[in-house]
Design a protein around this motif. Structure first.
Motif, PDB file in Angstrom:
ATOM      1  N   ASP A  51       0.783  -1.233   0.000  1.00 15.19           N
ATOM      2  CA  ASP A  51       0.000   0.000   0.000  1.00 15.19           C
ATOM      3  C   ASP A  51       0.816   1.286   0.000  1.00 15.19           C
ATOM      4  O   ASP A  51       0.531   2.208  -0.777  1.00 15.19           O
ATOM      5  CB  ASP A  51      -0.988   0.005   1.175  1.00 15.19           C
ATOM      6  CG  ASP A  51      -0.369  -0.429   2.492  1.00 15.19           C
ATOM      7  OD1 ASP A  51       0.874  -0.536   2.560  1.00 15.19           O
ATOM      8  OD2 ASP A  51      -1.124  -0.664   3.458  1.00 15.19           O
TER       9      ASP A  51
ATOM     10  N   ALA B 244       0.876   4.019  -3.064  1.00 13.81           N
ATOM     11  CA  ALA B 244       0.473   5.415  -2.876  1.00 13.81           C
ATOM     12  C   ALA B 244       1.493   6.356  -3.504  1.00 13.81           C
ATOM     13  O   ALA B 244       1.129   7.355  -4.146  1.00 13.81           O
ATOM     14  CB  ALA B 244       0.308   5.710  -1.389  1.00 13.81           C
TER      15      ALA B 244
ATOM     16  N   PRO C 197      -6.615   2.035   5.419  1.00 11.30           N
ATOM     17  CA  PRO C 197      -6.389   3.477   5.609  1.00 11.30           C
ATOM     18  C   PRO C 197      -5.041   3.970   5.114  1.00 11.30           C
ATOM     19  O   PRO C 197      -4.898   5.152   4.788  1.00 11.30           O
ATOM     20  CB  PRO C 197      -6.522   3.652   7.125  1.00 11.30           C
ATOM     21  CG  PRO C 197      -6.192   2.306   7.697  1.00 11.30           C
ATOM     22  CD  PRO C 197      -6.697   1.312   6.703  1.00 11.30           C
TER      23      PRO C 197
ATOM     24  N   LEU D  31      -5.075   5.316   1.444  1.00  8.27           N
ATOM     25  CA  LEU D  31      -5.884   6.533   1.357  1.00  8.27           C
ATOM     26  C   LEU D  31      -5.149   7.725   1.949  1.00  8.27           C
ATOM     27  O   LEU D  31      -5.134   8.821   1.363  1.00  8.27           O
ATOM     28  CB  LEU D  31      -7.207   6.326   2.085  1.00  8.27           C
ATOM     29  CG  LEU D  31      -8.143   5.240   1.540  1.00  8.27           C
ATOM     30  CD1 LEU D  31      -9.369   5.122   2.430  1.00  8.27           C
ATOM     31  CD2 LEU D  31      -8.546   5.548   0.108  1.00  8.27           C
ATOM     32  N   ARG D  32      -4.526   7.529   3.083  1.00  5.80           N
ATOM     33  CA  ARG D  32      -3.830   8.627   3.758  1.00  5.80           C
ATOM     34  C   ARG D  32      -2.630   9.109   2.957  1.00  5.80           C
ATOM     35  O   ARG D  32      -2.403  10.321   2.827  1.00  5.80           O
ATOM     36  CB  ARG D  32      -3.400   8.150   5.150  1.00  5.80           C
ATOM     37  CG  ARG D  32      -2.560   9.148   5.931  1.00  5.80           C
ATOM     38  CD  ARG D  32      -2.375   8.698   7.381  1.00  5.80           C
ATOM     39  NE  ARG D  32      -1.952   7.314   7.460  1.00  5.80           N
ATOM     40  CZ  ARG D  32      -0.681   6.896   7.340  1.00  5.80           C
ATOM     41  NH1 ARG D  32       0.274   7.783   7.102  1.00  5.80           N
ATOM     42  NH2 ARG D  32      -0.373   5.623   7.467  1.00  5.80           N
TER      43      ARG D  32
ATOM     44  N   GLY E 200      -5.104   9.262  -5.372  1.00  7.18           N
ATOM     45  CA  GLY E 200      -5.560   7.872  -5.323  1.00  7.18           C
ATOM     46  C   GLY E 200      -6.959   7.641  -5.854  1.00  7.18           C
ATOM     47  O   GLY E 200      -7.407   6.485  -5.952  1.00  7.18           O
ATOM     48  N   GLU E 201      -7.675   8.727  -6.219  1.00  8.27           N
ATOM     49  CA  GLU E 201      -9.049   8.581  -6.714  1.00  8.27           C
ATOM     50  C   GLU E 201      -9.111   7.616  -7.902  1.00  8.27           C
ATOM     51  O   GLU E 201      -8.269   7.675  -8.796  1.00  8.27           O
ATOM     52  CB  GLU E 201      -9.613   9.933  -7.125  1.00  8.27           C
ATOM     53  CG  GLU E 201      -9.999  10.823  -5.958  1.00  8.27           C
ATOM     54  CD  GLU E 201     -11.191  10.277  -5.185  1.00  8.27           C
ATOM     55  OE1 GLU E 201     -12.246  10.038  -5.781  1.00  8.27           O
ATOM     56  OE2 GLU E 201     -11.053  10.084  -3.952  1.00  8.27           O
TER      57      GLU E 201
ATOM     58  N   THR F 286      -8.506   4.512  -8.009  1.00  3.55           N
ATOM     59  CA  THR F 286      -7.663   3.308  -7.912  1.00  3.55           C
ATOM     60  C   THR F 286      -8.557   2.111  -7.604  1.00  3.55           C
ATOM     61  O   THR F 286      -9.463   2.188  -6.771  1.00  3.55           O
ATOM     62  CB  THR F 286      -6.615   3.476  -6.800  1.00  3.55           C
ATOM     63  OG1 THR F 286      -5.727   4.546  -7.151  1.00  3.55           O
ATOM     64  CG2 THR F 286      -5.813   2.202  -6.602  1.00  3.55           C
TER      65      THR F 286
ATOM     66  N   VAL G  42     -11.475   3.550  -5.039  1.00  5.41           N
ATOM     67  CA  VAL G  42     -11.431   4.756  -4.221  1.00  5.41           C
ATOM     68  C   VAL G  42     -12.372   5.796  -4.825  1.00  5.41           C
ATOM     69  O   VAL G  42     -12.277   6.119  -6.007  1.00  5.41           O
ATOM     70  CB  VAL G  42     -10.005   5.332  -4.144  1.00  5.41           C
ATOM     71  CG1 VAL G  42     -10.000   6.612  -3.300  1.00  5.41           C
ATOM     72  CG2 VAL G  42      -9.048   4.309  -3.539  1.00  5.41           C
TER      73      VAL G  42
ATOM     74  N   GLY H 256     -12.179   9.803  -1.563  1.00  3.57           N
ATOM     75  CA  GLY H 256     -11.306   9.552  -0.419  1.00  3.57           C
ATOM     76  C   GLY H 256     -11.650   8.351   0.425  1.00  3.57           C
ATOM     77  O   GLY H 256     -11.089   8.175   1.520  1.00  3.57           O
ATOM     78  N   ARG H 257     -12.535   7.502  -0.066  1.00  9.58           N
ATOM     79  CA  ARG H 257     -12.913   6.308   0.698  1.00  9.58           C
ATOM     80  C   ARG H 257     -12.956   5.100  -0.233  1.00  9.58           C
ATOM     81  O   ARG H 257     -13.232   5.237  -1.439  1.00  9.58           O
ATOM     82  CB  ARG H 257     -14.292   6.482   1.358  1.00  9.58           C
ATOM     83  CG  ARG H 257     -14.356   7.622   2.348  1.00  9.58           C
ATOM     84  CD  ARG H 257     -15.748   7.759   2.928  1.00  9.58           C
ATOM     85  NE  ARG H 257     -16.136   6.585   3.695  1.00  9.58           N
ATOM     86  CZ  ARG H 257     -15.837   6.406   4.975  1.00  9.58           C
ATOM     87  NH1 ARG H 257     -15.156   7.332   5.638  1.00  9.58           N
ATOM     88  NH2 ARG H 257     -16.220   5.332   5.610  1.00  9.58           N
ATOM     89  N   TRP H 258     -12.701   3.930   0.345  1.00 11.54           N
ATOM     90  CA  TRP H 258     -12.868   2.704  -0.430  1.00 11.54           C
ATOM     91  C   TRP H 258     -14.351   2.357  -0.511  1.00 11.54           C
ATOM     92  O   TRP H 258     -15.039   2.318   0.503  1.00 11.54           O
ATOM     93  CB  TRP H 258     -12.137   1.551   0.246  1.00 11.54           C
ATOM     94  CG  TRP H 258     -10.638   1.637   0.183  1.00 11.54           C
ATOM     95  CD1 TRP H 258      -9.795   1.931   1.210  1.00 11.54           C
ATOM     96  CD2 TRP H 258      -9.822   1.408  -0.966  1.00 11.54           C
ATOM     97  NE1 TRP H 258      -8.493   1.908   0.771  1.00 11.54           N
ATOM     98  CE2 TRP H 258      -8.472   1.586  -0.557  1.00 11.54           C
ATOM     99  CE3 TRP H 258     -10.077   1.074  -2.298  1.00 11.54           C
ATOM    100  CZ2 TRP H 258      -7.404   1.435  -1.437  1.00 11.54           C
ATOM    101  CZ3 TRP H 258      -9.008   0.927  -3.168  1.00 11.54           C
ATOM    102  CH2 TRP H 258      -7.693   1.110  -2.748  1.00 11.54           C
TER     103      TRP H 258
END
Length: 382
Positions: free
Chosen positions: A233, A237, A261, A264-265, A271-272, A274, A367, A370-372
């Motif tokens: 991960d 990123a 997380p 995303l962080r 990351g949008e 993905t 994603v 900002g969230r899966w």
């Protein structure tokens, strides 16, 4: 008459004392080894596996288990394998010397495969909650099991998604040079070829690097629709940030282990969109899951990591096999694991002759803001 009554009282008292003594007998300790990376880049995942395994041990002990007519007390013995093959071998040797009854582990394929040889030589059953390289169960060790699907299945579903959903005409493939990453990438390339897809380039980087510049210059020139990355991960990123910085429009598609997380962080807005195909169901239901979820939230005050339920089920299925065999003898427990049909929080658990999970299920995540989010379930049963 008085003598008969007294004799009966004595016998009754002796019987009560025997029963009380049996009830008060010290339970036999059953050690379950837990091996995972608890430090370094994958440390948060390893700690989540330990947390879940500990909850499973406590749940089993609350049921006052009796095996072979003897009360037993399960105890977790966690060890940090540092995602390092040599450390993993040392951990495996320590487990053998300590006399663990079974092992839950490892997380990394490059660690789990050499460690499995040590467990097999000692006859210790071991259930991996994440080792996905096909070679893990192709070694012919009866004691090796995995509670997640292997890379071949995951790569096939990922290739179908890339070819049919994303309609990719050309794909760049990168792996992190680990056994896990390189194996998964090759399985993906094979699956793309089987579907008449085109791989525009095949690249490797070190798992310890954050420098993708030379690779990305080549990728930008080939202008692929998708960049497939077989790595973890934090590195994924960095890759997606570099893709967007260099204005490479290709969609990033990753492998199991990204959903959580950390990506995303670190990826942020880059990351949008993905996408990742991960093992397991998109959500779990039923009283077992509700109990696990509430216990986790009450104890740890944190979100449940994606692979934690598999560690919980790995401990539970080992204990179930011991109960079914009514024995702690490793050979009998191993034989029972090959026969077992167990309903866990992750679904129905049964193993094929090689120790692979039967009827694996996957979930496609993406994603979004900002969230899966879950796109859909995937699997041969769907």
């Amino acid at each position: 008459m008085r003598r008969t009554i007294l004799l009966s009282a004595v016998l009754l008292g002796a019987g009560w004392a025997m029963q009380s003594g049996a009830a008060a007998a010290t339970p036999r300790t059953v050690l379950i080894g837990l091996a995972a990376p608890m430090s370094g880049p994958s440390g948060s995942t390893g700690m989540s596996l330990e947390r879940a395994a500990q909850l499973a041990v406590e749940d089993i002990n609350n049921g006052k288990p009796v095996i072979g007519g003897e009360p037993v007390l399960f105890k977790l013995l966690p060890q940090d394998d540092r995602a390092d093959p040599r450390t993993g071998e040392l951990v495996a040797q320590y487990f053998v010397k300590t006399g663990v009854a079974a092992v839950v582990g490892h997380w990394n394929s490059g660690v789990g495969i050499p460690a499995s040889r040590i467990y097999a030589a000692a006859g210790i059953p071991h259930v991996a909650p994440a080792v996905t390289a096909p070679d893990y169960t192709r070694q012919g060790y009866a004691s090796a099991f995995r509670i997640v699907p292997h890379d071949g299945d995951g790569a096939r579903h990922t290739a179908q998604y890339v070819m049919h959903d994303l309609k990719a005409r050309s794909i760049a493939v990168i792996d992190d040079s680990t056994l896990f990453g390189a194996t998964y990438a090759q399985e993906f390339v094979n699956a793309v070829a089987a579907q008449q897809g085109r791989v525009a380039g095949r690249y490797q980087v070190s798992s310890k690097t954050s420098d993708f510049n030379s690779i990305l210059r080549s990728i930008r020139a080939s202008d692929p629709d998708v960049v497939f990355f077989a790595g973890l991960d934090a590195q994924a990123a960095q890759l997606v940030q570099d893709l967007r910085r260099l204005q490479i429009r290709a969609r990033l598609v990753g492998i199991g282990g990204l959903v959580g997380p950390t990506f995303l962080r670190l990826a942020g807005v880059a990351g949008e969109e993905t996408s990742v195909v991960e093992p397991g169901l998109p959500s779990y239901k039923g009283p077992q899951w509700s109990h696990f979820e509430s216990a986790w939230k009450a104890r740890y005050k944190d979100d449940i990591y994606l692979y934690a339920p598999f560690a919980y089920d790995a401990v539970r299925v080992i204990a179930a096999a011991m109960r079914e065999a009514d024995s702690l003898a490793p050979a009998k427990v191993t034989a029972e694991l090959h026969r077992i049909r167990y309903r866990g929080i992750t679904g129905q658990i049964a193993f094929d002759a090689e120790g692979n999970l039967r009827d694996p299920v996957f979930t496609l995540y993406q994603v979004h803001q900002g969230r899966w989010r879950v796109i859909r379930s995937m699997g041969d049963r769907n």
